[in-house]
Design an enzyme around this catalytic site. Structure first.
Site, PDB file in Angstrom:
ATOM      1  N   ASP A  42       0.847  -1.194   0.000  1.00  0.00           N
ATOM      2  CA  ASP A  42       0.000   0.000   0.000  1.00  0.00           C
ATOM      3  C   ASP A  42       0.887   1.251   0.000  1.00  0.00           C
ATOM      4  OD1 ASP A  42      -3.220   0.542   0.938  1.00  0.00           O
ATOM      5  OD2 ASP A  42      -1.809   2.216   1.099  1.00  0.00           O
ATOM      6  N   ILE A  43       0.501   2.226  -0.798  1.00  0.00           N
ATOM      7  CA  ILE A  43       1.297   3.450  -0.941  1.00  0.00           C
ATOM      8  C   ILE A  43       1.244   4.310   0.326  1.00  0.00           C
ATOM      9  CG2 ILE A  43      -0.479   5.011  -1.874  1.00  0.00           C
ATOM     10  CD1 ILE A  43       1.569   5.726  -4.097  1.00  0.00           C
ATOM     11  N   ASN A 100     -13.099  -3.355   1.995  1.00  0.00           N
ATOM     12  CA  ASN A 100     -14.157  -2.358   2.078  1.00  0.00           C
ATOM     13  C   ASN A 100     -15.097  -2.486   0.890  1.00  0.00           C
ATOM     14  OD1 ASN A 100     -13.334  -0.902   4.450  1.00  0.00           O
ATOM     15  ND2 ASN A 100     -11.616  -0.105   3.256  1.00  0.00           N
ATOM     16  N   GLU A 108     -12.262   3.523  -1.342  1.00  0.00           N
ATOM     17  CA  GLU A 108     -11.762   4.597  -2.212  1.00  0.00           C
ATOM     18  C   GLU A 108     -11.483   4.129  -3.628  1.00  0.00           C
ATOM     19  OE1 GLU A 108      -8.337   6.079  -0.169  1.00  0.00           O
ATOM     20  OE2 GLU A 108      -9.528   7.472   1.051  1.00  0.00           O
ATOM     21  N   VAL A 109     -10.922   2.943  -3.762  1.00  0.00           N
ATOM     22  CA  VAL A 109     -10.530   2.470  -5.093  1.00  0.00           C
ATOM     23  C   VAL A 109     -11.534   1.407  -5.552  1.00  0.00           C
ATOM     24  CG1 VAL A 109      -8.738   1.376  -6.480  1.00  0.00           C
ATOM     25  CG2 VAL A 109      -8.105   2.947  -4.627  1.00  0.00           C
ATOM     26  N   HIS A 113     -10.262  -5.265  -3.576  1.00  0.00           N
ATOM     27  CA  HIS A 113      -8.946  -5.510  -2.988  1.00  0.00           C
ATOM     28  C   HIS A 113      -9.105  -5.925  -1.538  1.00  0.00           C
ATOM     29  CE1 HIS A 113      -9.953  -1.217  -2.683  1.00  0.00           C
ATOM     30  NE2 HIS A 113      -9.319  -1.213  -1.513  1.00  0.00           N
ATOM     31  N   HIS A 115      -7.001  -5.886   1.984  1.00  0.00           N
ATOM     32  CA  HIS A 115      -5.851  -5.360   2.709  1.00  0.00           C
ATOM     33  C   HIS A 115      -5.313  -6.463   3.616  1.00  0.00           C
ATOM     34  CE1 HIS A 115      -6.921  -0.935   2.154  1.00  0.00           C
ATOM     35  NE2 HIS A 115      -8.086  -1.503   1.885  1.00  0.00           N
TER      36      HIS A 115
HETATM   37  P1  AMP Z   1      -9.843   1.361   0.200  1.00  0.00           P
HETATM   38  O1  AMP Z   1     -10.147   2.543   1.067  1.00  0.00           O
HETATM   39  O2  AMP Z   1     -10.209   0.044   0.851  1.00  0.00           O
HETATM   40  O3  AMP Z   1     -10.419   1.507  -1.188  1.00  0.00           O
HETATM   41  O4  AMP Z   1      -8.276   1.296   0.075  1.00  0.00           O
HETATM   42  C1  AMP Z   1      -7.553   1.822  -1.001  1.00  0.00           C
HETATM   43  C2  AMP Z   1      -6.089   1.733  -0.654  1.00  0.00           C
HETATM   44  O5  AMP Z   1      -5.357   1.899  -1.847  1.00  0.00           O
HETATM   45  C3  AMP Z   1      -5.617   2.793   0.336  1.00  0.00           C
HETATM   46  O6  AMP Z   1      -5.055   2.148   1.484  1.00  0.00           O
HETATM   47  C4  AMP Z   1      -4.552   3.562  -0.469  1.00  0.00           C
HETATM   48  O7  AMP Z   1      -3.464   3.976   0.324  1.00  0.00           O
HETATM   49  C5  AMP Z   1      -4.153   2.548  -1.518  1.00  0.00           C
HETATM   50  N1  AMP Z   1      -3.603   3.082  -2.755  1.00  0.00           N
HETATM   51  C6  AMP Z   1      -4.116   4.066  -3.541  1.00  0.00           C
HETATM   52  N2  AMP Z   1      -3.351   4.249  -4.621  1.00  0.00           N
HETATM   53  C7  AMP Z   1      -2.333   3.357  -4.540  1.00  0.00           C
HETATM   54  C8  AMP Z   1      -1.215   3.043  -5.363  1.00  0.00           C
HETATM   55  N3  AMP Z   1      -0.967   3.697  -6.507  1.00  0.00           N
HETATM   56  N4  AMP Z   1      -0.374   2.050  -4.958  1.00  0.00           N
HETATM   57  C9  AMP Z   1      -0.594   1.404  -3.806  1.00  0.00           C
HETATM   58  N5  AMP Z   1      -1.638   1.634  -2.990  1.00  0.00           N
HETATM   59  C10 AMP Z   1      -2.492   2.606  -3.346  1.00  0.00           C
END
Ligand code: AMP
Length: 131
Positions: A42-43, A100, A108-109, A113, A115
């Site tokens: 994770d970034i 999530n 967010e994404v 995924h 974690h």
């Molecule tokens: P979520 O809130 O469950 O959608 O988690 C999205 C996760 O993606 C967050 O923990 C971010 O820090 C992570 N994230 C977003 N962009 C990147 C990226 N380019 N590389 C790695 N992790 C990312």
């Protein structure tokens, strides 16, 4: 980043950041890859070890994945999650997985995924509700 209202829109956005990572358009710090899954750090880590595992297929969230992915994709993905945790040395002393989905989760994404958190004592579950 503003969380999209995923519970109202299960249409997959092929321009999401994890889709771009899967296509190799954006780099990632890869820890594992097989036919079903890609895992990378994770970034913005929220624990000593914080790795994301994503399926190769285009699924918005756990809701989409468990409703629409094949048995082989679901099994292959979950085996990959376990393998990643083992390869990271987390099977002992332990780790947490989290996924999530939708507005209340703050996803967010919009590419499914999981974690993996570990490398430290993580405490009990989630933050207690304010009384
Ligand atoms: P979520 O809130 O469950 O959608 O988690 C999205 C996760 O993606 C967050 O923990 C971010 O820090 C992570 N994230 C977003 N962009 C990147 C990226 N380019 N590389 C790695 N992790 C990312």
């Amino acid at each position: 980043m503003t969380a999209p209202n995923l519970s109202d829109d299960m249409t997959y956005d092929s321009e999401n950041i994890f889709a771009k990572i899967l296509r190799g358009e954006i780099p990632c710090n890869k820890v594992f890859e097989d036919v079903h899954a890609l895992a990378f750090h994770d970034i913005n880590p929220q624990a000593a070890v914080h790795v994301l595992v994503i399926p190769k297929g285009a699924y918005v969230s756990n809701e989409d994945f468990t409703a629409n992915a094949s048995d082989a994709e679901v099994a292959g993905f979950m085996r990959a999650v376990g393998q990643v945790a083992r390869e990271l040395g987390l099977a002992e002393p332990g780790y947490r997985i989290l996924a999530n989905h939708g507005t209340d989760s703050g996803q967010e994404v919009p590419h499914f995924h999981v974690h993996i958190f570990g490398g430290q004592n993580l405490g009990r579950m989630i933050k207690p509700l304010d009384k």
